[in-house]
Design an enzyme around this catalytic site. Structure first.
Site, PDB file in Angstrom:
ATOM      1  CG  ASN A 113      32.934  38.174  25.040  1.00 12.99           C
ATOM      2  OD1 ASN A 113      33.506  37.119  25.318  1.00 12.99           O
ATOM      3  ND2 ASN A 113      33.383  39.338  25.465  1.00 12.99           N
ATOM      4  CG  ASP A 156      34.958  43.735  26.406  1.00 10.35           C
ATOM      5  OD1 ASP A 156      34.762  42.545  26.105  1.00 10.35           O
ATOM      6  OD2 ASP A 156      36.016  44.148  26.920  1.00 10.35           O
TER       7      ASP A 156
HETATM    8  C1  GRF Z   1      35.963  34.774  32.183  1.00  8.77           C
HETATM    9  O1  GRF Z   1      36.067  35.576  33.326  1.00  8.77           O
HETATM   10  C2  GRF Z   1      35.213  35.504  31.109  1.00  8.77           C
HETATM   11  O2  GRF Z   1      34.261  36.410  31.596  1.00  8.77           O
HETATM   12  C3  GRF Z   1      36.289  36.264  30.380  1.00  8.77           C
HETATM   13  O3  GRF Z   1      37.409  35.430  30.414  1.00  8.77           O
HETATM   14  C4  GRF Z   1      37.327  34.525  31.523  1.00  8.77           C
HETATM   15  C5  GRF Z   1      37.469  33.169  30.946  1.00  8.77           C
HETATM   16  O4  GRF Z   1      37.537  32.164  31.904  1.00  8.77           O
HETATM   17  N1  GRF Z   1      35.879  36.642  29.059  1.00  8.77           N
HETATM   18  P1  GRF Z   1      37.361  30.655  31.467  1.00  8.77           P
HETATM   19  O5  GRF Z   1      38.458  30.354  30.431  1.00  8.77           O
HETATM   20  O6  GRF Z   1      36.003  30.489  30.892  1.00  8.77           O
HETATM   21  O7  GRF Z   1      37.566  29.874  32.721  1.00  8.77           O
END
Ligand code: GRF
Length: 209
Positions: A113, A156
């Site tokens: 993740n 997380d």
């Molecule tokens: C990112 O900031 C990621 O870290 C978090 O969700 C957001 C997703 O953005 N888990 P995207 O859909 O990849 O633009």
């Protein structure tokens, strides 16, 4: 994974716009992640922008709607899709559902993740999107960043594989900080996936010998 084709089938799970998904796909296409093939994108929302982006790359997509679906039925459907496509590693990219224990077990140590903060700070339930950046600014931190980590049963929480610090600048809004961090996410995630797949392929080769 066959001996002749040493690419791991990777699935990306999304809920939103999919800019990290896009960065992973682009990196694989460019040859920077030589041991991965993005075989499937799963979204828990039918309106996720990531779906059209994945389709534009010719990648198989599945929509498994979570809203209004009992969680066990939803999670079972996700697991079934991962099995159908013979997925070997999973990348969460803006995926807002918790991964079930059954999926964590089946893909133990093979689910990644990306989180827009320096874990273990600003992680956990409710810490997503603008909430993360608001909390960082509210606390007066001068540094934030992004983390790629393994996924376990808690939000997380799994082992951090890599982090990239990003400065918090005076006058930053949650949006300006998010934008600066997102740029780094797009570099960090593909780099970590490349290394992760290389190690997985190497350890499988060793155990085949
Ligand atoms: C990112 O900031 C990621 O870290 C978090 O969700 C957001 C997703 O953005 N888990 P995207 O859909 O990849 O633009």
């Amino acid at each position: 994974m066959s001996d002749t084709q040493s690419r791991l089938g990777v699935a990306i799970l999304v809920s939103g716009g999919g800019s990290n998904m896009e960065a992973l796909i682009q990196a694989v296409k460019a040859g920077s992640v030589p041991h991965a093939e993005i075989a499937l994108v799963i979204s828990n929302r039918a309106d996720a922008g990531a779906l059209s982006r994945a389709k534009a790359h010719g990648i198989a997509t599945q929509v498994i709607v979570s809203k209004g679906t009992p969680d066990d039925v939803f999670q079972e459907a996700v697991l079934k899709a991962l099995e159908e496509y013979r997925i070997e590693a999973v990348c969460l990219a803006g995926y807002l559902k918790k991964v079930s224990h059954a999926i964590v077990q089946k893909f133990h140590g093979r689910i990644l993740n990306i989180h827009p903060a320096l874990l273990p700070k600003y992680g956990g339930a409710g810490m997503y999107g603008h909430f993360v950046h608001e909390a960082v600014i509210q606390a007066g931190d001068t540094e934030s960043g992004c983390s790629v980590h393994l996924v376990d049963d808690e939000f997380d929480h799994g082992r951090v594989l890599a982090q990239k610090p990003v400065p918090v600048l005076p006058g930053d809004s949650p949006e300006s900080l998010a934008e600066r961090i997102l740029k780094e996410e797009h570099k960090l995630y593909p780099a970590v996936l490349a290394q992760f797949c290389e190690q997985l392929v190497a350890s499988r080769r060793e155990s085949d010998d």
